[in-house]
Design a protein around this motif. Sequence first.
Motif, PDB file in Angstrom:
ATOM      1  N   PRO A  33       9.239   3.347   3.999  1.00  0.00           N
ATOM      2  CA  PRO A  33       8.331   3.964   5.345  1.00  0.00           C
ATOM      3  C   PRO A  33       7.379   2.169   5.123  1.00  0.00           C
ATOM      4  O   PRO A  33       6.815   3.269   7.429  1.00  0.00           O
ATOM      5  CB  PRO A  33       6.862   4.184   3.615  1.00  0.00           C
ATOM      6  CG  PRO A  33       7.518   4.852   2.325  1.00  0.00           C
ATOM      7  CD  PRO A  33       8.021   3.549   2.936  1.00  0.00           C
ATOM      8  N   THR A  53      -5.764  -4.867  -1.407  1.00  0.00           N
ATOM      9  CA  THR A  53      -4.362  -4.247  -1.086  1.00  0.00           C
ATOM     10  C   THR A  53      -3.404  -5.277  -1.195  1.00  0.00           C
ATOM     11  O   THR A  53      -2.831  -5.313  -1.889  1.00  0.00           O
ATOM     12  CB  THR A  53      -4.245  -4.397   0.321  1.00  0.00           C
ATOM     13  OG1 THR A  53      -5.696  -3.348   0.991  1.00  0.00           O
ATOM     14  CG2 THR A  53      -2.749  -3.779   0.735  1.00  0.00           C
ATOM     15  N   LEU A  65       0.833  -1.497   0.116  1.00  0.00           N
ATOM     16  CA  LEU A  65       0.200   0.207  -0.085  1.00  0.00           C
ATOM     17  C   LEU A  65       0.566   1.400   0.105  1.00  0.00           C
ATOM     18  O   LEU A  65       0.460   2.080  -0.505  1.00  0.00           O
ATOM     19  CB  LEU A  65      -1.145   0.282   1.007  1.00  0.00           C
ATOM     20  CG  LEU A  65      -2.120   1.279   1.440  1.00  0.00           C
ATOM     21  CD1 LEU A  65      -2.834   1.167   0.131  1.00  0.00           C
ATOM     22  CD2 LEU A  65      -2.932   1.259   2.494  1.00  0.00           C
ATOM     23  N   ILE A  66       2.163   1.411   1.103  1.00  0.00           N
ATOM     24  CA  ILE A  66       2.855   2.169   0.760  1.00  0.00           C
ATOM     25  C   ILE A  66       4.100   2.466   0.804  1.00  0.00           C
ATOM     26  O   ILE A  66       5.219   3.647   0.401  1.00  0.00           O
ATOM     27  CB  ILE A  66       2.948   2.978   2.418  1.00  0.00           C
ATOM     28  CG1 ILE A  66       3.583   2.025   3.801  1.00  0.00           C
ATOM     29  CG2 ILE A  66       1.633   3.603   3.007  1.00  0.00           C
ATOM     30  CD1 ILE A  66       3.392   2.205   4.816  1.00  0.00           C
ATOM     31  N   MET A  81       1.383   9.242   2.571  1.00  0.00           N
ATOM     32  CA  MET A  81       0.980   7.816   2.279  1.00  0.00           C
ATOM     33  C   MET A  81       0.798   7.254   1.937  1.00  0.00           C
ATOM     34  O   MET A  81       0.740   6.027   1.169  1.00  0.00           O
ATOM     35  CB  MET A  81       1.877   7.200   3.647  1.00  0.00           C
ATOM     36  CG  MET A  81       3.177   7.890   4.409  1.00  0.00           C
ATOM     37  SD  MET A  81       3.323   7.059   6.210  1.00  0.00           S
ATOM     38  CE  MET A  81       4.641   6.200   5.987  1.00  0.00           C
ATOM     39  N   GLY A  82      -0.415   7.620   1.054  1.00  0.00           N
ATOM     40  CA  GLY A  82      -1.519   6.797   0.859  1.00  0.00           C
ATOM     41  C   GLY A  82      -2.733   5.378   1.934  1.00  0.00           C
ATOM     42  O   GLY A  82      -3.214   4.735   1.408  1.00  0.00           O
ATOM     43  N   PHE A  83      -1.986   5.731   3.211  1.00  0.00           N
ATOM     44  CA  PHE A  83      -3.016   4.696   3.651  1.00  0.00           C
ATOM     45  C   PHE A  83      -4.202   5.407   4.369  1.00  0.00           C
ATOM     46  O   PHE A  83      -5.515   4.337   3.720  1.00  0.00           O
ATOM     47  CB  PHE A  83      -2.049   4.485   5.168  1.00  0.00           C
ATOM     48  CG  PHE A  83      -3.027   3.708   6.129  1.00  0.00           C
ATOM     49  CD1 PHE A  83      -3.861   3.932   7.213  1.00  0.00           C
ATOM     50  CD2 PHE A  83      -2.637   2.039   6.405  1.00  0.00           C
ATOM     51  CE1 PHE A  83      -4.519   3.986   7.895  1.00  0.00           C
ATOM     52  CE2 PHE A  83      -3.250   1.546   7.306  1.00  0.00           C
ATOM     53  CZ  PHE A  83      -4.582   2.268   8.182  1.00  0.00           C
ATOM     54  N   ALA A 102      -0.553  10.341   7.344  1.00  0.00           N
ATOM     55  CA  ALA A 102      -1.342   8.490   6.302  1.00  0.00           C
ATOM     56  C   ALA A 102      -1.636   8.906   5.429  1.00  0.00           C
ATOM     57  O   ALA A 102      -1.941   8.435   4.578  1.00  0.00           O
ATOM     58  CB  ALA A 102      -1.935   8.227   7.557  1.00  0.00           C
TER      59      ALA A 102
END
Length: 697
Positions: free
Chosen positions: A148, A199, A143-144, A167-169, A164
Amino acid sequence: MGDVVEYETHGAIAVIALNNPPVNALGVAVRQGIHDAILRATSDPTVKAVVLTGRGRCFCGGADIREFGKPRQGPSLSDVINMIEACEIPVVAAIHGTAVGGGCELPLGCHYRVGDSSAKFGLPEIKLGLLPGAGGTQRLPRLIGVAPALDIMLSGEYVGAMRAREMGFLDQVTEGDLVRGALEYTNELIAEDKGPRRTRDMKLDDSGAEKVLAAARAKAARRSRGLVAPQRCIEAIEHALKIPVEEGMQLERKYFDELVQSDQSKAQRHLFFAERLAHKIPDVPADTPVREIRTAAVIGCGTMGRGIAMSLAYGNVPVTVLDMNAEALEKGLAGINRTYAGSVSRGSLSESEMEERRGLISGTTEYSDIAKADIVIEAVFEEMDLKKKIFATIGEVCKPGAILATNTSSLDVNEIAAATDRPDDVIGTHFFSPANVMKLMENVRGEKTAPDVIATVMKLSKDINKVGVMVGVCDGFVGNRMLYAYKSQAEFLLEEGALPHQVDKVIYDFGFPMGPFAMGDLAGLDVGYLVRQHRRKTKPSNDRESIVADRIVEMDRHGQKNGKGWYLYEEGSRKPIPDPEIEQLILQVSEQLGIVRREIGDQEILERCMYPLINEGAKILAEGIALRPSDIDLVWIFGYGFPVGKGGPMFHADHVGTDKVYDTMKVLYDKHGEMLRPAPLLEELAKSGRSFADLQS
Ligand code: T1G
């Protein structure tokens, strides 16, 4: 679906809410509840999407740590997460507060994630001697990104909502009511016919990954020396790069099952609960009203004062540093600037965070400028008359209700309190150098310290990200009193045949960051010298005392600060180099004392250092200076670097066996006399087959 998981529909959206206070831990009932709710939603043709959220203080604090080590019941968390991910309708996580551990893996199995501004996520399993065991090591890197994800898993730190999002969370940070925002977001997904976004199917960007993994391995080997979980974490992420996700998850599970049974994880889980137990003080009920701490003051802008000021700023408390000497004040504030600049250049602090914190710290040479502070922490030289003079002044100058705290490391808090006419406002708050780094805050209650002062200072310790432990008054309190018991034996071993580097290596190999002699050189030998002189004057004793340490200071060797102490230090280097001159001195002292030197083995060195430490802890417990064995463990883990994988001296004593510790202490007592007499409590536990854990309350 019991009441720990609620289900309701809003139009075409099913809202599933975790409701298992205090932190929605994912115990068997919650896992079963989520499983049943997902089944219900996906069996209802009118339901086009799902929102998964949490009630109460946070989204979810992870798997229920109390279940570890017990036979697993109900669906596993991995199965529940895989079930969510496999849904054919979109599942959106709506996060407020913390989503950590399994509580972060759950949203990773969802297809989209929104959060409000309080949302923060993390995978802190490493702090429990574990790795994420429900797909986190395979999903988060996808995901990130690998770097990271590694940083989050190996630091165990939590990431706030805005970061977050970057970071794309998180897909969105909502304004206003979280569930309403999540419903709007989900309705847009439905309108745009956006289906599940799994994911596990995301392409993992492996550019530069090998280098990142190698650097992480090296850093973990340094910073978490001897701990297995960090290395397993890195291996699991490497699998995410190299093998199919299903296989990666199976290996992750295998590692988790190994780690959860390990002594290291049991020790670290012990410390997790110990930190929270320390806040339970029998005569200070949990609902004791606290005094509001809006502003603080620190007296003394030396090394300790600077670190304490920075700790308060970390907790967002504006702080005024008072130093009567304008030059010392200026030097101290410049030192704070330098420390912040160093953190920024290392990347551990952003420029804006540094400015924000630095902006909270001001300086003055006038007592009148600290009269309105809610708490004043004295951090001047360890000299009783000076402290009493300062407390007499602040007792007059500071507003009624202000808490008057002393950072003394061993002096009698009752005597200091008696220098004021408000002893109920006085307490000890013993920080450890460097105070902006070391987590322990050894809070010392005087006979007259008011319960709300205790409650306030314990809450303050949590607010400034410290580990607070409440202790009673005795010479050296808990930490330094036990340190004395251990360091004395280390010095006697030198007179009897060992050398500094041999003792230090044994203690380093046991897991401490460094041995007692290297530590002494780092802290400065002159400080201990003055404390010993003071103690000889005020509390003369017949106890055996090593003279080597005094001789070294009298040779003007103060440790790293002037390039020589127990060891030699080359210019600009902290590496201890054994010094033949010191070894010569030790041989002379042995001869002068008429001691025939002998070979001393590593195991004997270890036991001669660690068991007196434990023995002193037993005395401290019996005297009521510490409330429980785990409080002593916290003091030594967070104040002195006792290896976390061993859980602290008292937890370690149980691991070795109180009978083994007692038997060894008896032998040492027969050989070396009174200082090593086994504590009656240790004898009682050993003879009754009990452990220090049996004393926990
Ligand atoms: N399990 C059981 N109890 C927990 C718990 C947990 N995960 N987290 C908190 N508690 C208890 C805690 O002991 C205390 O109990 C009360 O809740 C309030 O906690 C599969 C395997 C969530 C940020 O490591 O970081 O998921 O003292 O005082 O300040 O990969 O708790 O009241 O009796 O800390 O508001 C990973 C640990 C688990 C997160 C809330 N999760 N918890 O902070 O309250 S392993 C963690 C926290 C895992 C998966 C793996 C914090 C918090 P009592 P508190 P808080």
